[in-house]
Design an enzyme around this catalytic site. Structure first.
Site, PDB file in Angstrom:
ATOM      1  N   ALA A 135       0.919  -1.216  -0.148  1.00  0.00           N
ATOM      2  CA  ALA A 135       0.029   0.545  -0.195  1.00  0.00           C
ATOM      3  C   ALA A 135       1.130   0.983   0.041  1.00  0.00           C
ATOM      4  CB  ALA A 135      -0.682  -0.448   1.369  1.00  0.00           C
ATOM      5  N   GLU A 195      -1.230   2.223   6.915  1.00  0.00           N
ATOM      6  CA  GLU A 195      -1.153   3.492   5.844  1.00  0.00           C
ATOM      7  C   GLU A 195      -1.951   4.465   6.852  1.00  0.00           C
ATOM      8  OE1 GLU A 195       0.824   3.181   3.606  1.00  0.00           O
ATOM      9  OE2 GLU A 195       0.838   1.176   3.939  1.00  0.00           O
TER      10      GLU A 195
END
Length: 814
Positions: free
Chosen positions: A262, A296
């Protein structure tokens, strides 16, 4: 295009300050090009000279303060900017190329339905591939955009886009962003929308989940878990940081062909769409996804709101996000991620920290961006996170968190470095941490801890490092008899723990290799130990001992197969039985013994499958491992036809591809094309690429090798799948000549491959399974070349180290 030098970045930062960037894109043209216009406002020291980064296909025009710049001055990705004024406006118009390697503005045409999807990946130095900019992390500026896209598309980015007329989208100025965070997601994406509210937040936060239309069913099915983890993460970080989420909306786009797990783009995180599972899924996969989501999300504060000045301090992003994600998931979700951290992430980092390419967590002296990317590894993530866990134990959690809050509050929307963080902890009451930083962050390698029955804990390594850990004594049946906490200073210590088997770091809380007396010979069962963290430590000790040629892989295999089927944790079971299949029955086995050893692994997987409750995660893990290790082609083909399936189980396309890939590796490739007729997804193309690369025929191998060694128009994931399937351990004896060609050819793929894709193909295809002394010597000769690209050198260094460990082990225990 030359990589930005640190000296150049410092000089440019001292000369200019960027006020704003506006990006105008036209995505409506047919073909593989799009139009990009960047308007950059910046102040400068009058009369100074610098350059702007631009990696388009054609420079259509550039103006500085209204005056045209000569288009032929554009060289090597840079446009010179002479005679700057105090206040400047630069306009750069370019024709840009969509990428197929997951960097820049990537375009994916979904083979399932022909729809086109775009997303931008600007990390680490890919932003100039889709807009002109001053591309370095310490020149942050607000970003605005105007995007013309085909009617009916969704357009997302670092803030809320508004559609002002059909196909025309506008993004209002964002908070200051580093250029490597800037993203765009555009296409006919399927979406799930929701909202988050909390007294800690500045107001309601719009939540969005997005994926291509062919994964819309999977997106809807997985959305409840993804949104629950996202809300838990937002709650946790509002509590931990005491700063509201700073970037408005929060979108998570599950995009195709994504290189990394990610990317933390503020307000619009991009994740690989493999996280939207197409088949039967265990809590292990969902836990991995939860860790990525919270990782994230942590970056929105640690990395995005406060950003490092130069890539040397990339650990300030990754180590903190890694630590916080595992902490939050373990404390607040149903996913036991400290076990995952120990058995998977720490093992990854430990391998990196024992390789010749090891480096300190911080302050690596990266002279340019490319060198920094080469050090983007398990040390930056797992070791850094383990070190932070140790620091929290050393200074106390309250002081640890108070220092983080001071750091984030003080440097919000700006840049900082390690020294700034240490001062924040000092202000919070930690005292002078200079010695701690020198010992843990500015050194490389890891200590080895061992304990004697008399309770003496011994350390080989750097005695400046303090270890805060637990020491436990175990009975022969695995019963824990005693446990005490100590802080290890110096070479050794008397722990006060006595027993025939004393385990250092029994809670898996520090960063060290662990050894126990007599190589666990006095312990009848690792799986019987109650504490899963202690089991992690002992299994990791076995893996590490094998890699260092301190333990015969055949003995390690005996231990694994006698014990692991009874392992209570599915996480540990899958990791360790996978290690047996991939390593103990693979590269660490003599060529002649590999098939017999793999058959023993298959028999153990059969036991796990049979013992698992119908429909359970354990049953699925056993079946997946059996498919990977079985040589029974008739049974595999029967499963593919739907006969003899495990109780309570049905085939899905992912399981079918696992069987097809295994059959192809065993010499029967007749099922690949029928599966492609059945499954027309991008994932199917990747599976087919791996299956074809695994076929044993010489012509098939030559074709697969040509795909990775020559310029290819294949999407990145098909390229990676081909690379990963080329050198399976079971075919190693037939692949010696091809492996020799690999060393003669692959280092020069820099002629047509760059950045992430370059390193990834080299790592995935490195022929470590062909573990011969002659091949090792060829690897060493190749490393002596003086013209190797930094990413090539890093991949070769790590691969050669693995190859050397394999050869040394086989020669020692033959």
């Amino acid at each position: 295009m030359p990589s930005l030098q640190r000296t150049e970045a410092i000089a440019r930062r001292q000369l200019i300050t960027v006020s704003s960037i506006h990006i105008a894109l036209d995505l409506t043209a047919k073909g593989d090009r799009f139009a990009s216009t960047a308007t950059i406002s910046f102040t400068a020291r009058p009369g100074g000279t610098t350059f702007v980064d631009f990696a388009g296909k054609r420079l259509l025009g550039a103006e500085l303060n209204g005056s045209p710049l000569p288009t032929d001055s554009w060289r090597d990705g840079r446009i010179p900017l002479p005679d700057l004024a105090a206040d400047n406006v630069l306009v750069v118009r370019g024709e840009m190329a969509y990428s197929g390697d997951g960097e820049g503005l990537h375009r994916h045409v979904d083979p399932a339905d022909g729809r086109t999807y775009l997303y931008a990946m600007s990390f680490l130095d890919a932003a100039p591939r889709w807009f002109a900019c001053f591309d370095q992390p310490d020149l942050k500026a607000p970003i605005s955009m105007t995007v013309r896209a085909p009617t009916g598309w969704t357009v997302l980015g670092n803030g809320r886009f508004s559609q002002v007329e059909p196909g025309l989208w506008q993004l209002a100025p964002t908070p200051p962003l580093a250029t490597y965070f800037v993203t765009l997601v555009a296409g006919p994406y399927a979406s799930v929308l929701d909202e988050y509210s909390s007294p800690r937040a500045a107001g309601p936060i719009a939540l969005g989940l997005h994926a291509k239309q062919s994964l819309a069913d999977q997106l809807r099915a997985e959305a409840p878990d993804i949104l629950e983890v996202t809300r838990i993460g937002l709650d946790a970080y509002h509590d931990l940081f005491a700063v509201p989420y700073p970037f408005g909306d929060y979108h998570q786009a599950f995009v195709p062909d994504f290189n990394a797990g990610a990317m933390e783009n503020p307000g619009c995180v991009t994740l690989r769409d493999a996280f939207l599972f197409r088949g039967a899924t265990t809590d292990i996969e969902r836990g991995t996804r939860a860790g990525t989501i919270t990782h994230e999300l942590a970056h929105q504060w640690f990395g995005d709101l406060v950003t490092m000045r130069w890539w040397d301090d990339l650990w300030l992003n990754e180590s903190f996000a890694e630590y916080l994600a595992h902490r939050v998931c373990a404390d607040r979700t149903r996913y036991p991620l400290w076990i995952d951290f120990g058995i998977n992430r720490k093992d990854w980092g430990s391998v990196a920290d024992q390789a010749p390419s090891t480096h300190p967590v911080a302050g690596n002296g990266a002279a340019d961006a490319a060198a920094a990317l080469a050090d983007f590894d398990g040390i930056s993530y797992a070791k850094g996170a383990a070190v932070l866990r140790q620091l929290a134990a050393k200074i106390g959690d309250d002081v640890f968190l108070a220092g983080l809050r001071d750091y984030i509050d003080r440097y919000a929307y700006g840049n900082a470095e390690l020294g700034d963080l240490l001062l924040s902890w000092a202000r919070a009451g930690a005292g002078d941490l200079g010695g701690w930083a020198d010992a843990w962050l500015r050194t490389s390698g890891l200590d080895t801890l061992s304990a004697r029955p008399d309770g003496t804990l011994q350390r080989r390594g750097d005695t400046r490092r303090e270890h805060d850990l637990a020491v436990a004594a175990l009975a022969a049946d695995g019963t824990e008899l005693d446990r005490r906490r100590i802080r290890l200073r110096g070479a050794d210590a008397d722990t006060g723990v006595r027993g025939s088997l004393v385990v250092p770091d029994a809670g898996d809380e520090t960063w060290a290799s662990v050894r126990v007396a007599d190589g666990l010979a006095g312990l009848s069962s690792i799986s019987a130990i109650e504490d899963p963290q202690t089991r992690v430590v002992l299994w990791n000790s076995i893996r590490d001992s094998v890699r260092n040629a301190e333990l015969d892989p055949a003995i390690a295999l005996d231990r694994v197969l006698a014990d692991v089927a009874d392992e209570p944790s599915d996480l540990i079971l899958r990791a360790i039985l996978g290690f047996a299949a991939d390593q103990l029955a693979g590269p660490f086995a003599p060529l002649a013994d590999r098939s017999a050893r793999l058959a023993r692994v298959a028999a153990t997987a059969e036991r796990v499958l049979a013992a698992g409750e119908p429909g359970s995660d354990r049953q699925l893990i056993g079946w997946q491992l059996l498919i990977r290790s079985s040589a029974d082609t008739a049974r595999l083909a029967g499963w593919l036809a739907g006969t003899g399936l495990p109780p309570g189980r049905q085939l899905d396309d992912e399981l079918r591809w696992s069987i097809v890939t295994r059959l192809a590796l065993l010499g029967d490739d007749s099922y690949i094309e029928p599966m492609l007729t059945r499954d027309r997804s991008a994932a199917a193309l990747n599976h087919a690429a791996r299956a074809r690369a695994g076929r044993p025929g010489a012509a098939d191998k030559a074709l697969a090798f040509a795909i990775i060694s020559e310029q290819s128009r294949l999407p990145a994931y098909e390229l990676y799948a081909t690379a990963s399937g080329l050198f399976p351990p079971g075919q190693a004896a037939e692949l010696i000549e091809l492996a020799e060609r690999w060393f003669a050819t692959m280092p020069d793929t820099t002629r047509f491959r760059r950045s992430w894709a370059l390193g990834q193909v080299l790592r995935l295809s490195f022929p470590v399974a062909v573990g011969t002394p002659d091949l090792l010597e060829q690897a060493r000769r190749t490393l002596r070349r003086t013209d190797l690209d930094p990413l090539v050198r890093r991949a070769l260094t790590d691969g050669t180290d693995q190859l050397e460990r394999v050869v040394r082990s086989i020669e020692r225990y033959a």
